[in-house]
Design an enzyme around this catalytic site. Sequence first.
Site, PDB file in Angstrom:
ATOM      1  N   TYR A  93     -14.327  16.990 -16.616  1.00  0.00           N
ATOM      2  CA  TYR A  93     -14.776  15.612 -16.622  1.00  0.00           C
ATOM      3  C   TYR A  93     -15.961  15.465 -15.649  1.00  0.00           C
ATOM      4  CZ  TYR A  93     -14.609  10.564 -16.269  1.00  0.00           C
ATOM      5  OH  TYR A  93     -14.938   9.238 -16.291  1.00  0.00           O
ATOM      6  N   ASP A 143      -5.410  19.067 -15.496  1.00  0.00           N
ATOM      7  CA  ASP A 143      -5.795  17.734 -15.947  1.00  0.00           C
ATOM      8  C   ASP A 143      -5.319  17.628 -17.397  1.00  0.00           C
ATOM      9  OD1 ASP A 143      -7.046  15.435 -16.942  1.00  0.00           O
ATOM     10  OD2 ASP A 143      -8.742  15.625 -15.567  1.00  0.00           O
ATOM     11  N   ARG A 161       0.832  -1.204   0.000  1.00  0.00           N
ATOM     12  CA  ARG A 161       0.000   0.000   0.000  1.00  0.00           C
ATOM     13  C   ARG A 161       0.870   1.258   0.000  1.00  0.00           C
ATOM     14  NH1 ARG A 161      -1.381   2.143   4.545  1.00  0.00           N
ATOM     15  NH2 ARG A 161      -2.080   0.253   5.556  1.00  0.00           N
ATOM     16  N   LYS A 164      -6.506   6.391 -20.171  1.00  0.00           N
ATOM     17  CA  LYS A 164      -6.702   6.905 -21.516  1.00  0.00           C
ATOM     18  C   LYS A 164      -5.440   6.686 -22.363  1.00  0.00           C
ATOM     19  CE  LYS A 164     -10.531   8.004 -19.510  1.00  0.00           C
ATOM     20  NZ  LYS A 164     -10.854   9.286 -18.927  1.00  0.00           N
TER      21      LYS A 164
END
Length: 385
Positions: A101, A173, A48, A198
């Site tokens: 988005y 972004d 983690r 993406k």
Amino acid sequence: MRFRSKQVHAGVTPDPTTGAILTPIYQSTTFVQESVDTYLAKGYSYSRSGNPTVRALEKKLAVLEGGADATCFTTGMSAVHGTMLAFLSAGDHAIISDVAYGGTYRLCTKVLNRFGIDFTFADTADPAAVKAAVRKNTKLFLTETPANPTMKLSDIAAISEIAQAAKAVHVVDNTFLTPCYQQALELGADLSLHSTTKYFDGHNATVGGAVIAKTKELDEKLRFIQNSTGSIMSPQVAWLTLQGCKTLSVRMDQQSANAMAIARYLEKHDKVKQVAYPGLESFSQHELAKKQASGFGAMMWFEVKGGVKAGKQLMDNIELWTLAENLGSVESLITHPVTMTHAAVEKKERERVGIIDGLVRLSVGLEDAEDLIEALEKALAAIKV
Ligand SMILES: *Cc1c(COP(=O)(O)O)cnc(C)c1O
């Protein structure tokens, strides 16, 4: 090294134990410590908090964006969430692109607003509107450019100046153009954020996110949140994304060339009312596109004459293009936001930000441009409105 060499080699060194050329998928929860005195001698304790495969991707992304370091998250949305948790507290204010988005908008208006954080959705294409939205407690600016799905552009350098004057962090972004075409940090941003789902992945294989930071100090804040909230990317996803990175520029160049050919074809079609692609001279922000990016990307939209009905007829008759909600992959994808991604948004609100009824969004892939154009030709011919 230049970009294309970096995308192949940065962050990755042959595995020291076997010589494997690719960084292995380190599928291990924990890492054995030699002694209490040498705890963390090899850099890892528990997956983690850090994993060698994920680390290789972080190093590669940091180099590609020209940042001090990068932190990888489970998804693009967990990267947005982690960034907001790292730099915003109750009582703070953030300025977000009004066309952003959908998931970012939902996170701000349905989740983080419950924790005493205020958001202003400003027209970041207009630096004066951004300046006017600044408050004493503004701590974060999030600019999405080009914006999803309208392709509206924002001037990264101009907004970075405003953010700097406000002593706030500026997050860009950069999902649509990637550092291959848009070096967000060099333009003045503090953080460059990605849905690696993406273009970095590029093959419709994973979901992932990343934030590249200008300074080590900013990166440490992100890493602290990533570990505290448990939102690290998985080693398999990191491994697949590492492979995707190596062909990023080749895919983007070809997909963008296809997009340009398609945009020029659509612009001349008599059933098409308008086409929005930053590479077209007719695009209202074409000059800004040329100024801050070295390529125009492979995302665009066009409006068919005849509104929603015509849009639906086009979708029902399209071949080769896949009706699906991702972008940036080698497969060409087509969406009709008004009946798909933005169906739940009221017409008035949609139109305020430019998501009109006949808007058809294209994510242009790696197929032959001629085949993609022929498929559009057939589907456009089928519109009977
Ligand atoms: C897809 C996307 C996101 C969210 O990423 P996920 O990986 O789907 O969580 C954020 N920003 C932009 C611009 C996107 O296209």
